[in-house]
Design an enzyme around this catalytic site. Structure first.
Site, PDB file in Angstrom:
ATOM      1  N   THR A   1      -3.015   5.680  -4.311  1.00 17.40           N
ATOM      2  CA  THR A   1      -1.894   6.436  -3.744  1.00 17.40           C
ATOM      3  C   THR A   1      -0.612   6.213  -4.545  1.00 17.40           C
ATOM      4  OG1 THR A   1      -1.533   4.623  -2.193  1.00 17.40           O
ATOM      5  CG2 THR A   1      -2.790   6.482  -1.401  1.00 17.40           C
ATOM      6  N   THR A   2      -0.360   4.966  -4.920  1.00 16.95           N
ATOM      7  CA  THR A   2       0.855   4.692  -5.688  1.00 16.95           C
ATOM      8  C   THR A   2       0.772   5.377  -7.046  1.00 16.95           C
ATOM      9  OG1 THR A   2       0.826   2.540  -4.617  1.00 16.95           O
ATOM     10  CG2 THR A   2       2.403   2.839  -6.387  1.00 16.95           C
TER      11      THR A   2
ATOM     12  N   ASP B   1      -9.619  -0.501   1.356  1.00 15.82           N
ATOM     13  CA  ASP B   1      -9.513   0.090   0.018  1.00 15.82           C
ATOM     14  C   ASP B   1     -10.767  -0.203  -0.797  1.00 15.82           C
ATOM     15  OD1 ASP B   1      -7.086   1.172   0.507  1.00 15.82           O
ATOM     16  OD2 ASP B   1      -5.955  -0.016  -0.956  1.00 15.82           O
TER      17      ASP B   1
ATOM     18  N   ASP C   1       0.830  -1.187   0.000  1.00 19.49           N
ATOM     19  CA  ASP C   1       0.000   0.000   0.000  1.00 19.49           C
ATOM     20  C   ASP C   1       0.876   1.254   0.000  1.00 19.49           C
ATOM     21  OD1 ASP C   1      -2.638   1.025   0.152  1.00 19.49           O
ATOM     22  OD2 ASP C   1      -2.192   1.674   2.198  1.00 19.49           O
TER      23      ASP C   1
HETATM   24  P1  ADP Z   1      -2.635   2.274  -6.084  1.00 21.38           P
HETATM   25  O1  ADP Z   1      -2.010   2.549  -4.758  1.00 21.38           O
HETATM   26  O2  ADP Z   1      -2.337   3.343  -7.065  1.00 21.38           O
HETATM   27  O3  ADP Z   1      -4.091   1.963  -5.989  1.00 21.38           O
HETATM   28  P2  ADP Z   1      -2.303  -0.481  -6.800  1.00 21.38           P
HETATM   29  O4  ADP Z   1      -1.145  -1.324  -6.459  1.00 21.38           O
HETATM   30  O5  ADP Z   1      -3.591  -0.739  -6.126  1.00 21.38           O
HETATM   31  O6  ADP Z   1      -1.865   1.003  -6.637  1.00 21.38           O
HETATM   32  O7  ADP Z   1      -2.495  -0.629  -8.377  1.00 21.38           O
HETATM   33  C1  ADP Z   1      -3.508   0.026  -9.054  1.00 21.38           C
HETATM   34  C2  ADP Z   1      -3.345  -0.207 -10.537  1.00 21.38           C
HETATM   35  O8  ADP Z   1      -3.434  -1.588 -10.856  1.00 21.38           O
HETATM   36  C3  ADP Z   1      -4.444   0.471 -11.321  1.00 21.38           C
HETATM   37  O9  ADP Z   1      -3.898   1.120 -12.436  1.00 21.38           O
HETATM   38  C4  ADP Z   1      -5.338  -0.670 -11.735  1.00 21.38           C
HETATM   39  O10 ADP Z   1      -6.053  -0.404 -12.924  1.00 21.38           O
HETATM   40  C5  ADP Z   1      -4.346  -1.780 -11.911  1.00 21.38           C
HETATM   41  N1  ADP Z   1      -4.967  -3.100 -11.785  1.00 21.38           N
HETATM   42  C6  ADP Z   1      -5.652  -3.580 -10.742  1.00 21.38           C
HETATM   43  N2  ADP Z   1      -6.082  -4.841 -10.980  1.00 21.38           N
HETATM   44  C7  ADP Z   1      -5.635  -5.178 -12.204  1.00 21.38           C
HETATM   45  C8  ADP Z   1      -5.735  -6.353 -13.030  1.00 21.38           C
HETATM   46  N3  ADP Z   1      -6.389  -7.433 -12.615  1.00 21.38           N
HETATM   47  N4  ADP Z   1      -5.154  -6.323 -14.231  1.00 21.38           N
HETATM   48  C9  ADP Z   1      -4.473  -5.229 -14.637  1.00 21.38           C
HETATM   49  N5  ADP Z   1      -4.342  -4.108 -13.912  1.00 21.38           N
HETATM   50  C10 ADP Z   1      -4.916  -4.070 -12.726  1.00 21.38           C
HETATM   51 MG    MG Z   2      -5.084   0.369  -5.198  1.00 23.89          MG
END
Ligand code: ADP
Ligand code: MG
Length: 549
Positions: free
Chosen positions: A96-97, A392, A63
């Protein structure tokens, strides 16, 4: 008369100052270092970080905001990056990332432009224009969602949980999250209100993640007061009492001199009578479950148990309020006023051992406006990370329902944004066009990173992805398992519009703010900011060195 030019000192000794390009480069390097730290965690195949403090306590997480908060960052510009993550967390609870990585990339691209002798204010202006365009495009490509789109909501919950250790139980957990949010959602005059406080998340180590459950009601960290009381009460009629079911010490404060055994007996009988009366009032109300904010006397416990009444004492005030919202019961402060109308209802009240703790479940509350998610996980760290994943999800569901809009994930939205922003750039002239194009390139860092983190070749993936978007497939995203492009909405990767809006706007705000700084002045006072572009102090150890300048 000519006067000799003397150097003028306007700041005390010990102050430090860097200006111009040196200051800018230092700030950009710090921002990039922060972005690089969290970058590898992005997406479903993102890696985790293990954060260890000086007591050897550790957190394993994916996270963004958790990582940055735990890192104890000191560099002022790096701190601004952390602020982006915090704002994102507070405003929307997810992304956030994404926000931090985009901000880092915006600054990296800006650095290239500055090296080409484009003035930072021109870059900042181009970024502002591009961000405005991005927000317009985001609104245009978003899809509607409401509480009846169960399927879409589950996809949103699922996507929020990706990569957070909840992987194997995602289906189960997202179902729980959707149910929880729908239960507490209220609609008045077409306006949706969701108070996340009404969803209590209770974490208990032990069992497996699959054992996590939603209780349409409340879970209390308390056991029944008497072993003879029933373990389960069906069709519970619940009384909520904020008064002692015992003889208060003040009532017996007067000194009593007992001179013979008969007197003692009389005294005991009198006490018994008072307790009896209190219990009789409870029984007369028709209640079969008692939640008491104060104490319940041993004798009262015995009487209640004999009547088959389930009772819990010393319930916290906040839990009493939640019980009231869940069961519809009124909190009674004086037993004399207690009547049948004050009672709440629950389909099932149950004493249950979870892990090594005795707890009370108040389940099946009709129209419960307050629900509890019981999160289970094999170890403390697993349970913690599952809890963050579920939080989340709840956050993403809430913003999706509040704004009624979602967008495609898996890099689809960012690729489409880049395409549209580049089209828009053609309408601009010269240097601004360069800056707007740089913004578009920067946004592409999201699909590129998703590909990289999934072990795919980013160039191949980006080529195919862009080709699809050129053809008009706005929702084409990355299938991280095959590296092929797929319609992300159909594939089940769906995110709230607000997460993307917030990420783009806070990333560009911070990037333009950093770009406008050309002078970094350290007052030299203790506690003041350390000077970039020197190595950032202690806290950022391990974040990768600064480039040579
Ligand atoms: P953040 O802190 O930004 O939410 P995450 O590690 O949760 O970071 O990653 C979010 C990103 O991962 C988003 O761009 C989302 O569209 C992408 N994402 C989530 N699930 C999938 C999936 N099953 N396949 C491809 N991309 C995904
Ligand atoms: Mg996320």
């Amino acid at each position: 008369m000519t006067q000799q030019v003397q150097p003028i000192f306007i700041m005390p000794e010990g102050s430090t100052r860097t200006s111009g390009k040196t200051a800018q480069k230092g700030n950009i390097a710090a921002a990039k270092a922060v972005a690089d730290t969290v970058r590898t965690t992005l997406g479903p195949k993102g890696m985790d970080k293990m954060l260890v403090d000086n007591m050897s306590d550790f957190v394993v997480t994916n996270d963004g905001v958790t990582i940055l908060e735990e890192m104890n960052i000191e560099h002022p510009t790096a701190k601004m990056m952390v602020e982006i993550a915090k704002t994102q967390e507070n405003e929307v609870g997810d992304g956030t990332t994404t926000a931090v990585v985009i901000a880092g990339e915006l600054l990296a691209k800006a650095e290239d432009l500055i090296d080409q002798e484009i003035h930072p204010t021109v870059v900042a202006k181009g970024y502002r224009l591009a961000a405005e365009k991005a927000i317009q495009v985001l609104n245009e490509i978003s899809e509607n969602v409401d509480e009846t789109n169960e399927d879409t909501l589950k996809k949103v919950a699922n996507t929020a949980m990706t990569g957070k250790g909840a992987e194997s139980s995602k289906e189960h957990l997202s179902e729980l999250a959707v149910k929880a949010v729908k239960a507490v959602m209220e609609k008045t005059d077409g306006k949706i209100v969701i108070d996340k406080e009404d969803i209590k998340i209770e974490k208990k180590v032990g069992g497996s993640v699959e054992d996590s459950e939603l209780v349409e009601g409340i879970i209390l960290d308390k056991e029944k007061v008497h072993p003879e009381m029933p373990d389960t009460v069906k069709d519970a009629k619940v009384v909520l009492i904020d008064a002692a079911v015992e003889i208060k010490s003040t009532e017996t404060d007067a000194k009593i001199q007992i001179t013979d055994p008969a007197q003692m007996q009389g005294f005991i009988e009198m006490e018994e009578k008072i307790i009896r009366e209190k219990v009789d009032k409870i029984i007369a109300s028709g209640a079969n479950v008692v939640f008491c904010q104060k104490g319940i006397d041993d004798l009262a416990q015995h009487f209640l148990a004999k009547k088959g009444i389930f009772a819990v004492r010393r319930v916290s005030q906040s839990d009493m309020e939640k019980l009231s919202r869940a069961t519809g019961g009124k909190i009674v402060t004086n037993l004399d006023d207690l009547s049948q109308e004050d009672l709440g209802t629950s389909g099932l009240v149950e004493a249950k051992r979870v892990g090594d703790e005795d707890m009370t479940f108040v389940r099946e509350c009709k129209n419960a406006k307050s629900v509890t998610l019981l999160i289970r996980g094999g170890t403390e760290h697993v349970a913690d990370e599952i809890k963050r994943a579920v939080e989340d999800s709840i956050g993403d569901l809430t913003v999706s329902l509040l704004t009624g809009k979602v967008v495609a994930g898996a890099g689809a939205t960012e690729t489409e944004l880049a395409l549209q922003i580049k089209k828009y750039a053609q309408s601009l002239s010269g240097r601004e066009q360069l800056a707007v194009n740089a913004f578009a390139d920067a946004v592409e860092v999201i699909p590129r990173t998703l590909a990289e983190n999934s072990g795919l070749d980013p160039i191949d993936v980006m080529t195919e992805l862009k080709a699809e978007h050129d053809k008009g497939n706005k929702s084409a995203g990355i299938d991280v398992f095959t590296g092929k492009t797929r319609n992300a909405l159909e594939d089940g990767v769906v995110e709230p519009l607000k997460v993307k809006l917030q990420a783009i706007s806070s990333a560009s705000e911070v990037a333009t703010m950093v770009l406008r700084i050309d002078d970094v002045i350290g007052s030299g006072k203790s506690g003041g900011p350390e000077m970039p572009p020197g190595m950032p102090p202690g806290g950022m150890g391990g974040m990768g060195g600064m480039p040579e300048m």
